[in-house]
Design an enzyme around this catalytic site. Structure first.
Site, PDB file in Angstrom:
ATOM      1  CD  GLU A  39      -2.704   1.500   0.168  1.00 18.20           C
ATOM      2  OE1 GLU A  39      -3.294   0.544  -0.359  1.00 18.20           O
ATOM      3  OE2 GLU A  39      -2.801   2.664  -0.255  1.00 18.20           O
ATOM      4  CB  THR A  81      -5.765  -0.635  -3.978  1.00 24.27           C
ATOM      5  OG1 THR A  81      -5.293   0.245  -2.964  1.00 24.27           O
ATOM      6  CG2 THR A  81      -5.069  -1.978  -3.827  1.00 24.27           C
ATOM      7  CG  HIS A 196      -4.876   3.665   2.983  1.00 22.70           C
ATOM      8  ND1 HIS A 196      -5.542   4.852   3.113  1.00 22.70           N
ATOM      9  CD2 HIS A 196      -5.331   3.085   1.842  1.00 22.70           C
ATOM     10  CE1 HIS A 196      -6.376   4.993   2.090  1.00 22.70           C
ATOM     11  NE2 HIS A 196      -6.270   3.933   1.306  1.00 22.70           N
ATOM     12  CG  ASP A 255      -1.262   0.462  -3.744  1.00 18.33           C
ATOM     13  OD1 ASP A 255      -0.419   1.313  -3.370  1.00 18.33           O
ATOM     14  OD2 ASP A 255      -2.366   0.298  -3.156  1.00 18.33           O
ATOM     15  CG  HIS A 256      -1.971   3.866  -5.205  1.00 19.93           C
ATOM     16  ND1 HIS A 256      -1.859   4.634  -4.072  1.00 19.93           N
ATOM     17  CD2 HIS A 256      -2.840   2.868  -4.894  1.00 19.93           C
ATOM     18  CE1 HIS A 256      -2.634   4.143  -3.130  1.00 19.93           C
ATOM     19  NE2 HIS A 256      -3.239   3.058  -3.584  1.00 19.93           N
TER      20      HIS A 256
END
Ligand code: GP9
Ligand code: MN
Length: 417
Positions: A39, A81, A196, A255-256
């Site tokens: 994450e 995600t 996150h 993921d990003h």
């Protein structure tokens, strides 16, 4: 009506390389593939420090005996995600707006779980969140995942939770038994959660001090990234103790982005730059991509690469020919370099250039080479060195969008072997 298919098919064919020309074709044949979706982990923390401390000591070590792609970009948009998952399972682009997991969760796809099932693989996702978040339950079922270990599969208490839910260390620990009970070989995707936004962490879980800037978000990011790094380290230990390690390859991917442009001022301070330029913004969209194959040395790979390339790369590692697939990625161990990495907003990275927001930069130096912005109303801006490739990038994104909007795979018969 599917009339667009022949043209798209031809385009996709041209991108493909012969599996036999792949440097690592079949090295993971019959082995488990354990995929860790990390994450919000961005590449700028790798081999970097905060307050004199390494941010990701475990990943930094792991890179030394893995294939590490240092110029690997995320290509996600609003689906976050779920967009990254869509990219890796399908090698298609997510949509420019909205989350394709929601808007086109019922389309026909030809995803990795379906393909590898034909080759005896069992597939699963492990993620301690509600199964319907991002419409995952519907999409996973549709694209052929055999099982989804969602929050109901985990023991979640106030003590072992923070922020969005179950802490990563607990998540991995409670997951080992599921891996052990699965049919082999398996492909299992873990999605971590602790790192996150807004990067909440209790004091006893923080091994390093936060950064000190005007951005609480960036400050907190470092201790939570470190927490995830430690969770992954413990997971590797458990894999070894359970005997799963030898028969598996482990793939790790951010993921990003976790830090948005809103924090540019703090970010420029951390990176010791005067400002974050549009060029820097694009380069900050790099996320780590690490392929760890027990018994193999690996190396750092500097070629441009992106999430769209994960599916063909993993299929070839598993010894599965992706000849009948329609996709837009390339095997990263194949003979051909990528022409460009397309970001979802139309920005792109080529070997020589970075293009974003009508500006063309030298990829090596970050120097602005030219701007297509019109200075006189009604008069188009000048062409730049990036202009010729711009339409190729738009074409590729458009082909992918056409497949999704038209549900075009309905009209195509993938001849699985
Ligand atoms: C939620 C997790 C995080 O299940 O995937 O979602 P994100 O906001 O990063 O898309
Ligand atoms: Mn995410």
């Amino acid at each position: 009506d599917g009339n667009e298919m022949p043209e798209i098919l031809e385009y996709s064919e041209e991108k493909k390389t012969n599996p036999e020309d792949s440097e690592l074709f079949g090295v993971a044949e019959g082995k488990n593939v354990i995929f860790l979706s990390l994450e919000s982990v961005q590449s700028f923390v790798i081999n970097n420090t905060v307050n004199g401390e390494e941010v990701t000591p475990f990943l930094n070590d792991l890179i030394n005996d893995s294939y590490y792609f240092e110029n690997f970009y995320h290509q996600t948009e609003q689906g976050k995600t779920s967009d990254s998952e869509f990219l890796i399972e399908n090698s298609l682009y997510p949509l420019p707006r909205g989350a394709v997991f929601f808007t086109h969760g019922q389309n026909d796809y030809h995803a990795m779980p379906e393909i590898i099932k034909e080759h005896g693989y069992f597939s699963s996702v492990l993620h301690a969140n509600n199964k319907s978040f991002w419409n995952r339950d519907v999409m996973y079922d549709n694209i052929g995942f055999d099982h989804f270990y969602d929050v109901a599969a985990y023991e979640v208490t106030d003590e072992n939770s923070v922020g969005w839910g179950l802490k990563d260390k607990e998540f991995f620990e409670q997951s080992i038994k599921y891996l052990q009970s699965q049919p082999k070989p398996f492909y299992s995707k873990f999605i971590t959660l602790t790192n996150h936004y807004p990067f909440d962490l209790s004091e006893e879980d923080a091994s390093i001090e936060p950064y000190n800037s005007n951005s609480r978000t960036l400050n907190q990011y470092f201790p939570t990234v470190r927490y995830t790094d430690e969770a992954v380290e413990e997971f590797f230990t458990d894999l070894k103790e359970s005997g799963l390690y030898e028969d598996s390859i482990i793939v790790l991917m951010g993921d990003h982005y976790g830090i948005s442009d809103f924090h540019n001022k703090a970010m420029s301070m951390y990176l010791d730059k005067d400002e974050i330029t549009p060029y820097d913004h694009v380069q900050l969209q790099r996320v780590p991509f690490i392929i760890h194959i027990p018994g193999m040395e690996g190396r750092v790979i500097s070629d441009i690469a992106a999430q769209i390339d994960v599916k063909p790369t993993l299929l070839h590692l598993m010894g599965i020919d992706s000849e009948n697939d329609i996709s837009f990625g390339q095997d990263l161990f194949g003979p051909d370099d990528k022409e460009f990495v397309a970001l979802r907003d139309g920005s792109f990275i080529s070997n020589d250039y970075v293009y974003t927001k009508d500006q063309c930069f030298d990829r090596e130096t970050g120097e602005l080479l030219g701007s297509e912005v019109s200075t006189v109303e009604g008069v188009p801006g000048e062409d730049t060195a990036c202009t010729p490739m711009k339409s190729d990038v738009q074409q590729e994104l458009s082909y992918s969008d056409q497949i999704i909007y038209g549900d075009l795979f309905r009209f195509y018969n993938f001849n699985l072997e």
